[in-house]
Design a protein around this motif. Structure first.
Motif, PDB file in Angstrom:
ATOM      1  N   LEU A 294       0.801  -1.224   0.000  1.00  0.00           N
ATOM      2  CA  LEU A 294       0.000   0.000   0.000  1.00  0.00           C
ATOM      3  C   LEU A 294       0.839   1.283   0.000  1.00  0.00           C
ATOM      4  N   LEU A 295       2.173   1.146  -0.035  1.00  0.00           N
ATOM      5  CA  LEU A 295       3.031   2.329  -0.111  1.00  0.00           C
ATOM      6  C   LEU A 295       2.988   2.905  -1.521  1.00  0.00           C
ATOM      7  N   ASP A 296       3.223   4.206  -1.629  1.00  0.00           N
ATOM      8  CA  ASP A 296       3.179   4.882  -2.913  1.00  0.00           C
ATOM      9  C   ASP A 296       4.553   5.444  -3.254  1.00  0.00           C
ATOM     10  N   LYS A 297       5.062   5.125  -4.432  1.00  0.00           N
ATOM     11  CA  LYS A 297       6.383   5.597  -4.853  1.00  0.00           C
ATOM     12  C   LYS A 297       6.434   7.110  -5.014  1.00  0.00           C
ATOM     13  N   GLU A 298       5.321   7.728  -5.375  1.00  0.00           N
ATOM     14  CA  GLU A 298       5.274   9.180  -5.532  1.00  0.00           C
ATOM     15  C   GLU A 298       5.501   9.887  -4.195  1.00  0.00           C
ATOM     16  N   VAL A 299       4.958   9.330  -3.129  1.00  0.00           N
ATOM     17  CA  VAL A 299       5.161   9.910  -1.795  1.00  0.00           C
ATOM     18  C   VAL A 299       6.644   9.855  -1.438  1.00  0.00           C
ATOM     19  N   ALA A 300       7.279   8.713  -1.697  1.00  0.00           N
ATOM     20  CA  ALA A 300       8.709   8.574  -1.416  1.00  0.00           C
ATOM     21  C   ALA A 300       9.514   9.560  -2.260  1.00  0.00           C
ATOM     22  N   TYR A 301       9.193   9.665  -3.527  1.00  0.00           N
ATOM     23  CA  TYR A 301       9.907  10.577  -4.411  1.00  0.00           C
ATOM     24  C   TYR A 301       9.802  12.021  -3.912  1.00  0.00           C
ATOM     25  N   ARG A 302       8.600  12.445  -3.572  1.00  0.00           N
ATOM     26  CA  ARG A 302       8.400  13.827  -3.120  1.00  0.00           C
ATOM     27  C   ARG A 302       9.168  14.131  -1.840  1.00  0.00           C
ATOM     28  N   PHE A 303       9.284  13.134  -0.964  1.00  0.00           N
ATOM     29  CA  PHE A 303      10.021  13.353   0.280  1.00  0.00           C
ATOM     30  C   PHE A 303      11.527  13.363   0.023  1.00  0.00           C
ATOM     31  N   PHE A 304      12.044  12.323  -0.633  1.00  0.00           N
ATOM     32  CA  PHE A 304      13.495  12.176  -0.775  1.00  0.00           C
ATOM     33  C   PHE A 304      14.120  13.194  -1.724  1.00  0.00           C
ATOM     34  N   ARG A 305      13.356  13.774  -2.628  1.00  0.00           N
ATOM     35  CA  ARG A 305      13.930  14.765  -3.545  1.00  0.00           C
ATOM     36  C   ARG A 305      14.392  16.022  -2.811  1.00  0.00           C
ATOM     37  N   GLU A 306      13.910  16.233  -1.595  1.00  0.00           N
ATOM     38  CA  GLU A 306      14.287  17.410  -0.811  1.00  0.00           C
ATOM     39  C   GLU A 306      15.624  17.258  -0.105  1.00  0.00           C
ATOM     40  N   PHE A 307      16.245  16.095  -0.233  1.00  0.00           N
ATOM     41  CA  PHE A 307      17.490  15.826   0.482  1.00  0.00           C
ATOM     42  C   PHE A 307      18.594  15.481  -0.511  1.00  0.00           C
ATOM     43  N   PRO A 308      19.507  16.427  -0.767  1.00  0.00           N
ATOM     44  CA  PRO A 308      20.586  16.164  -1.721  1.00  0.00           C
ATOM     45  C   PRO A 308      21.488  15.014  -1.277  1.00  0.00           C
ATOM     46  N   GLU A 309      21.606  14.818   0.010  1.00  0.00           N
ATOM     47  CA  GLU A 309      22.408  13.724   0.571  1.00  0.00           C
ATOM     48  C   GLU A 309      21.521  12.824   1.416  1.00  0.00           C
ATOM     49  N   PRO A 310      20.698  11.997   0.785  1.00  0.00           N
ATOM     50  CA  PRO A 310      19.766  11.172   1.570  1.00  0.00           C
ATOM     51  C   PRO A 310      20.454  10.185   2.504  1.00  0.00           C
ATOM     52  N   LYS A 311      21.728   9.909   2.256  1.00  0.00           N
ATOM     53  CA  LYS A 311      22.439   8.998   3.160  1.00  0.00           C
ATOM     54  C   LYS A 311      22.592   9.586   4.554  1.00  0.00           C
ATOM     55  N   ASP A 312      22.391  10.904   4.677  1.00  0.00           N
ATOM     56  CA  ASP A 312      22.482  11.561   5.981  1.00  0.00           C
ATOM     57  C   ASP A 312      21.197  11.462   6.795  1.00  0.00           C
ATOM     58  N   LEU A 313      20.162  10.894   6.201  1.00  0.00           N
ATOM     59  CA  LEU A 313      18.890  10.729   6.914  1.00  0.00           C
ATOM     60  C   LEU A 313      18.917   9.479   7.786  1.00  0.00           C
ATOM     61  N   PRO A 314      18.135   9.481   8.849  1.00  0.00           N
ATOM     62  CA  PRO A 314      17.956   8.227   9.602  1.00  0.00           C
ATOM     63  C   PRO A 314      17.126   7.274   8.746  1.00  0.00           C
ATOM     64  N   PRO A 315      17.009   6.017   9.125  1.00  0.00           N
ATOM     65  CA  PRO A 315      16.189   5.092   8.337  1.00  0.00           C
ATOM     66  C   PRO A 315      14.729   5.544   8.382  1.00  0.00           C
TER      67      PRO A 315
END
Length: 144
Positions: free
Chosen positions: A39-60
């Motif tokens: 039930l997860l949506d890829k668009e939601v993930a895309y919209r969130f992660f695009r705001e982080f140039p270095e997503p590796k710095d995020l917590p899980p």
């Protein structure tokens, strides 16, 4: 003749006003913190992660829903106040934290890692627990 039925994500159902955000969260995560990956949506993930140039710095983190300028995010660990503020400032949205079981994050991690077309496979990393974490669970306010 083969027919395929596609399952609408919780976010799509919410946007179509077929369910409420509380129902969407209940459909996504059970009381034990187990996530329904279908039930997860890829668009939601895309919209969130695009705001982080270095997503590796995020917590899980697993983005669950985006609704009325609020990101509903799932975490298998507690997050620091610094991480919480960084995510809120980067997305210009309110952040709601939902605790999930570590095995749910692991299942999502492996699904994203295996699927080369998945957006999440670029951002996955391990996260060490540190003192001074911020934790808030929607389970106290949402009957999941």
């Amino acid at each position: 003749m083969t027919t395929s039925t596609s399952v609408l994500s919780a976010w799509q159902l919410l946007r179509n006003r077929e369910i409420t955000y509380q129902q969407a969260l209940e459909n996504l995560i059970d009381k034990r913190g187990i996530l329904n990956l279908k039930l997860l949506d890829k668009e939601v993930a895309y919209r969130f992660f695009r705001e982080f140039p270095e997503p590796k710095d995020l917590p899980p983190v697993i983005p669950l829903l985006l609704w009325r300028n609020c990101d509903y995010l799932a975490f298998p660990v507690e997050i620091s106040n610094e991480d919480f503020t960084k995510m809120s400032d980067s997305t210009f949205s309110e952040i709601k934290i939902i605790s999930i079981a570590e095995k749910s994050y692991s299942a999502w991690y492996h699904r994203e890692k295996i699927n080369p077309k998945s957006f999440g496979n670029r951002i996955i990393r391990t996260y060490s627990k540190k003192p001074g974490f911020y934790r808030k669970s929607l389970f106290s306010t949402v009957n999941v």
